[in-house]
Write a protein that holds these residues in place. Structure first.
Motif, mmCIF file in Angstrom:
data_model
loop_
_atom_site.group_PDB
_atom_site.id
_atom_site.type_symbol
_atom_site.label_atom_id
_atom_site.label_comp_id
_atom_site.label_asym_id
_atom_site.label_seq_id
_atom_site.Cartn_x
_atom_site.Cartn_y
_atom_site.Cartn_z
ATOM 1 N N LYS A 1 8.806 84.094 -11.895
ATOM 2 C CA LYS A 1 9.548 82.970 -11.342
ATOM 3 C C LYS A 1 8.716 81.711 -11.509
ATOM 4 O O LYS A 1 7.603 81.634 -11.007
ATOM 5 C CB LYS A 1 9.842 83.205 -9.861
ATOM 6 N N THR A 2 9.267 80.738 -12.217
ATOM 7 C CA THR A 2 8.565 79.481 -12.446
ATOM 8 C C THR A 2 9.442 78.326 -12.000
ATOM 9 O O THR A 2 10.603 78.249 -12.372
ATOM 10 C CB THR A 2 8.205 79.315 -13.938
ATOM 11 N N ARG A 3 8.863 77.451 -11.184
ATOM 12 C CA ARG A 3 9.594 76.265 -10.727
ATOM 13 C C ARG A 3 8.755 75.035 -11.039
ATOM 14 O O ARG A 3 7.529 75.088 -11.128
ATOM 15 C CB ARG A 3 9.898 76.335 -9.237
ATOM 16 N N PHE A 4 9.446 73.905 -11.193
ATOM 17 C CA PHE A 4 8.812 72.634 -11.515
ATOM 18 C C PHE A 4 9.103 71.634 -10.408
ATOM 19 O O PHE A 4 10.219 71.570 -9.895
ATOM 20 C CB PHE A 4 9.350 72.095 -12.846
ATOM 21 N N MET B 1 6.838 88.622 -8.489
ATOM 22 C CA MET B 1 5.491 88.306 -8.867
ATOM 23 C C MET B 1 5.466 88.140 -10.374
ATOM 24 O O MET B 1 6.101 88.921 -11.039
ATOM 25 C CB MET B 1 4.609 89.449 -8.412
ATOM 26 N N PRO B 2 4.865 87.204 -10.953
ATOM 27 C CA PRO B 2 4.164 86.105 -10.304
ATOM 28 C C PRO B 2 5.101 84.978 -9.880
ATOM 29 O O PRO B 2 6.205 84.837 -10.401
ATOM 30 C CB PRO B 2 3.196 85.624 -11.385
ATOM 31 N N LEU B 3 4.613 84.189 -8.954
ATOM 32 C CA LEU B 3 5.315 82.997 -8.497
ATOM 33 C C LEU B 3 4.519 81.800 -9.010
ATOM 34 O O LEU B 3 3.370 81.605 -8.616
ATOM 35 C CB LEU B 3 5.397 82.990 -6.971
ATOM 36 N N ILE B 4 5.129 81.045 -9.908
ATOM 37 C CA ILE B 4 4.434 79.952 -10.598
ATOM 38 C C ILE B 4 5.059 78.623 -10.197
ATOM 39 O O ILE B 4 6.280 78.469 -10.218
ATOM 40 C CB ILE B 4 4.520 80.130 -12.129
ATOM 41 N N THR B 5 4.225 77.665 -9.848
ATOM 42 C CA THR B 5 4.675 76.319 -9.522
ATOM 43 C C THR B 5 3.953 75.334 -10.426
ATOM 44 O O THR B 5 2.725 75.398 -10.562
ATOM 45 C CB THR B 5 4.380 75.977 -8.049
ATOM 46 N N VAL B 6 4.716 74.443 -11.033
ATOM 47 C CA VAL B 6 4.153 73.416 -11.911
ATOM 48 C C VAL B 6 4.510 72.058 -11.320
ATOM 49 O O VAL B 6 5.676 71.687 -11.260
ATOM 50 C CB VAL B 6 4.709 73.522 -13.342
ATOM 51 N N ASP B 7 3.499 71.340 -10.848
ATOM 52 C CA ASP B 7 3.680 69.964 -10.396
ATOM 53 C C ASP B 7 3.322 69.062 -11.574
ATOM 54 O O ASP B 7 2.323 69.294 -12.264
ATOM 55 C CB ASP B 7 2.754 69.646 -9.221
ATOM 56 N N TYR B 8 4.150 68.035 -11.800
ATOM 57 C CA TYR B 8 3.886 67.140 -12.919
ATOM 58 C C TYR B 8 4.221 65.698 -12.545
ATOM 59 O O TYR B 8 5.138 65.436 -11.777
ATOM 60 C CB TYR B 8 4.659 67.566 -14.169
ATOM 61 N N THR B 9 3.462 64.779 -13.083
ATOM 62 C CA THR B 9 3.645 63.361 -12.852
ATOM 63 C C THR B 9 5.009 62.913 -13.349
ATOM 64 O O THR B 9 5.425 63.282 -14.453
ATOM 65 C CB THR B 9 2.548 62.576 -13.624
ATOM 66 N N ASP B 10 5.671 62.081 -12.553
ATOM 67 C CA ASP B 10 7.011 61.641 -12.920
ATOM 68 C C ASP B 10 7.064 60.916 -14.259
ATOM 69 O O ASP B 10 8.077 60.956 -14.944
ATOM 70 C CB ASP B 10 7.646 60.801 -11.817
ATOM 71 N N PHE C 1 8.036 75.282 -21.546
ATOM 72 C CA PHE C 1 6.760 75.632 -20.936
ATOM 73 C C PHE C 1 6.940 76.756 -19.917
ATOM 74 O O PHE C 1 6.128 77.677 -19.857
ATOM 75 C CB PHE C 1 6.137 74.395 -20.284
ATOM 76 N N GLY C 2 8.011 76.695 -19.140
ATOM 77 C CA GLY C 2 8.279 77.760 -18.165
ATOM 78 C C GLY C 2 8.442 79.112 -18.834
ATOM 79 O O GLY C 2 7.898 80.125 -18.373
ATOM 80 N N LEU C 3 9.181 79.147 -19.926
ATOM 81 C CA LEU C 3 9.344 80.407 -20.659
ATOM 82 C C LEU C 3 8.012 80.881 -21.224
ATOM 83 O O LEU C 3 7.704 82.078 -21.198
ATOM 84 C CB LEU C 3 10.383 80.239 -21.763
ATOM 85 N N ALA C 4 7.202 79.939 -21.709
ATOM 86 C CA ALA C 4 5.875 80.301 -22.228
ATOM 87 C C ALA C 4 4.988 80.862 -21.115
ATOM 88 O O ALA C 4 4.272 81.851 -21.319
ATOM 89 C CB ALA C 4 5.210 79.091 -22.884
#
Length: 120
Positions: free
Chosen positions: A41-44, A1-10, A21-24
């Motif tokens: 945990k952060t994934r993109f 915890m936390p589980l972070i997901t970042v969706d971003y435009t190609d 950004f993930g580290l931030a």
């Protein structure tokens, strides 16, 4: 915890400093949610098709979802959302153009969620 997901435009792929950004994001979770750094945990996920408003070519899109265990106040969740939006521009390249951004902080089912370090 936390589980972070970042969706971003190609179209942001070449200009978005995802690692930075993930580290931030992880540091913000530690600071604002009292999370343990090793548990963040952060994934993109790069998305190929996005439509924002009436003109898909106008905006790039970044959507951040943060899953946390129950017990955090609404104020803490709002503070995290605001801090994430405030931090994001630093990690987008100048060529990104207009970017629509959204953040959702929601609760994970703490009875069903599991995490482990495997191997190594």
């Amino acid at each position: 915890m936390p589980l972070i997901t970042v969706d971003y435009t190609d179209r942001l792929a070449g200009s978005f400093d995802r690692r930075g950004f993930g580290l931030a994001l992880n540091r913000l979770a530690v600071k604002l949610l009292d999370a343990k750094p090793e548990k963040c945990k952060t994934r993109f996920r790069r998305t190929g098709e996005n439509v924002v408003g009436a003109d898909a070519e106008t905006f790039a899109l970044v959507v951040v979802e943060v899953g946390i265990f129950p017990g955090r106040s609404a104020a803490a969740k709002a503070a995290l959302s605001e801090a994430v939006l405030a931090a994001l521009p630093e990690y987008l390249g100048a060529e990104a153009g207009p970017v629509q951004a959204a953040v959702q902080v929601g609760e994970l089912d703490h009875l069903a969620y599991r995490s482990a370090v495997l191997g190594g």
